[in-house]
Motif scaffolding. Structure first.
Motif, PDB file in Angstrom:
ATOM      1  N   UNK A   1       0.820  -1.223   0.000  1.00 47.32           N
ATOM      2  CA  UNK A   1       0.000   0.000   0.000  1.00 47.32           C
ATOM      3  C   UNK A   1       0.848   1.265   0.000  1.00 47.32           C
ATOM      4  N   UNK A   2       0.320   2.283  -0.629  1.00 43.46           N
ATOM      5  CA  UNK A   2       0.998   3.568  -0.790  1.00 43.46           C
ATOM      6  C   UNK A   2       1.071   4.292   0.560  1.00 43.46           C
TER       7      UNK A   2
ATOM      8  N   UNK B   1      -5.260  13.996  -1.936  1.00 47.28           N
ATOM      9  CA  UNK B   1      -6.687  14.272  -1.732  1.00 47.28           C
ATOM     10  C   UNK B   1      -7.505  12.987  -1.737  1.00 47.28           C
ATOM     11  N   UNK B   2      -7.229  12.095  -2.683  1.00 50.94           N
ATOM     12  CA  UNK B   2      -7.958  10.829  -2.738  1.00 50.94           C
ATOM     13  C   UNK B   2      -7.725  10.004  -1.474  1.00 50.94           C
ATOM     14  N   UNK B   3      -6.496   9.978  -0.992  1.00 53.30           N
ATOM     15  CA  UNK B   3      -6.204   9.189   0.216  1.00 53.30           C
ATOM     16  C   UNK B   3      -6.874   9.790   1.446  1.00 53.30           C
TER      17      UNK B   3
ATOM     18  N   UNK C   1      -9.608   8.028   3.856  1.00 53.70           N
ATOM     19  CA  UNK C   1      -9.476   7.968   5.309  1.00 53.70           C
ATOM     20  C   UNK C   1     -10.693   8.556   6.015  1.00 53.70           C
ATOM     21  N   UNK C   2     -11.288   9.580   5.402  1.00 49.86           N
ATOM     22  CA  UNK C   2     -12.448  10.246   5.997  1.00 49.86           C
ATOM     23  C   UNK C   2     -13.751   9.506   5.714  1.00 49.86           C
ATOM     24  N   UNK C   3     -13.700   8.459   4.908  1.00 51.20           N
ATOM     25  CA  UNK C   3     -14.904   7.688   4.607  1.00 51.20           C
ATOM     26  C   UNK C   3     -15.831   8.346   3.610  1.00 51.20           C
ATOM     27  N   UNK C   4     -15.302   9.228   2.772  1.00 49.87           N
ATOM     28  CA  UNK C   4     -16.152   9.852   1.750  1.00 49.87           C
ATOM     29  C   UNK C   4     -16.671   8.786   0.795  1.00 49.87           C
ATOM     30  N   UNK C   5     -17.909   8.973   0.370  1.00 55.17           N
ATOM     31  CA  UNK C   5     -18.519   8.071  -0.594  1.00 55.17           C
ATOM     32  C   UNK C   5     -19.238   8.891  -1.674  1.00 55.17           C
TER      33      UNK C   5
ATOM     34  N   UNK D   1      -4.284   4.575  -7.130  1.00 58.22           N
ATOM     35  CA  UNK D   1      -5.513   4.163  -7.813  1.00 58.22           C
ATOM     36  C   UNK D   1      -6.447   3.342  -6.918  1.00 58.22           C
ATOM     37  N   UNK D   2      -5.951   2.393  -6.119  1.00 59.87           N
ATOM     38  CA  UNK D   2      -6.866   1.649  -5.239  1.00 59.87           C
ATOM     39  C   UNK D   2      -7.627   2.548  -4.269  1.00 59.87           C
ATOM     40  N   UNK D   3      -7.005   3.621  -3.795  1.00 62.29           N
ATOM     41  CA  UNK D   3      -7.701   4.540  -2.883  1.00 62.29           C
ATOM     42  C   UNK D   3      -8.856   5.222  -3.584  1.00 62.29           C
ATOM     43  N   UNK D   4      -8.637   5.629  -4.818  1.00 62.13           N
ATOM     44  CA  UNK D   4      -9.713   6.266  -5.582  1.00 62.13           C
ATOM     45  C   UNK D   4     -10.869   5.300  -5.791  1.00 62.13           C
TER      46      UNK D   4
END
Length: 227
Positions: free
Chosen positions: A35-36, A118-120, A124-128, A156-159
């Protein structure tokens, strides 16, 4: 990522690749195994916190992320198209964001931040978000640049974890074919890949790049998937 307002003079993508990069899936496997963990830059953290506070004005409104929004044309268009949503456009270039075209609707926000962070932070914040747009990303067409393409990047996996309906557009079909290959390899399907209709492009181009490429006579392509 809109970098120009010049119309009708764009050349087609030139690449030394004739098909999907031969090492692409090996690169993706390595990213899955490791993982990044690059540290988050302070200015990206601050930008994300600003965006989070802005979201609180309408916490129940569905969210749209416009990744690499350039001068903000696509963010404004999406906000007008989806008035019940909140639309956040993110771009790392202060110059592009400062050249935003037109007034933004109240349901739109432009944020200067690096998408890698930003994506990470959003993960982490649980945005959906309900929808994610990646419109005309830098293709990095040389084979040696494959890790710089979003689908070859460790973020990419985080996005993908954010979910929602992902839509990406490009004037380089191979870019989207590679993205589709990675999505399916990671267990996301079905992937819809199609050419954008001429009537749609003539009536309502989403970005200055889309307008310029269309007027240059290039075929434009769209990938869609419900993550």
């Amino acid at each position: 990522m809109d970098r120009s307002s010049v119309v009708g003079d764009s050349r087609s993508i030139q690449s030394n690749q004739q098909g999907p990069h031969e090492r692409l899936l090996d690169i993706v496997k390595r990213h899955q195994q490791h993982p990044f963990r690059k540290p988050i830059a302070a200015f990206n953290q601050a930008a994300f916190e600003h965006a989070s506070q802005w979201r609180q004005q309408r916490p129940q409104a569905p969210l749209i992320l416009d990744a690499g929004c350039g001068v903000g044309v696509s963010t404004r268009q999406l906000a007008l198209q989806f008035p019940e949503h909140l639309v956040i456009g993110v771009d790392r270039s202060e110059d592009r964001l400062s050249r935003r075209l037109g007034t933004l609707p109240e349901n739109a926000l432009l944020v200067r931040a690096d998408l890698v962070d930003f994506w990470r932070l959003a993960e982490q914040a649980g945005w959906q978000p309900e929808r994610q747009y990646v419109l005309y990303p830098n293709p990095y067409p040389k084979a040696s640049q494959v890790k710089l393409r979003w689908h070859g990047h460790p973020v990419f996996p985080s996005m993908l974890t954010l979910g929602g309906r992902l839509e990406s557009r490009s004037n380089w079909l191979l870019y989207l074919e590679e993205m589709a290959l990675v999505l399916e390899f990671m267990g996301h399907s079905p992937v819809e890949l199609s050419r954008l209709p001429e009537t749609q492009l003539a009536a309502s181009p989403l970005t200055p790049f889309e307008r310029k490429y269309h007027l240059s006579g290039q075929p434009l392509w769209q990938l869609c998937i419900n993550l």
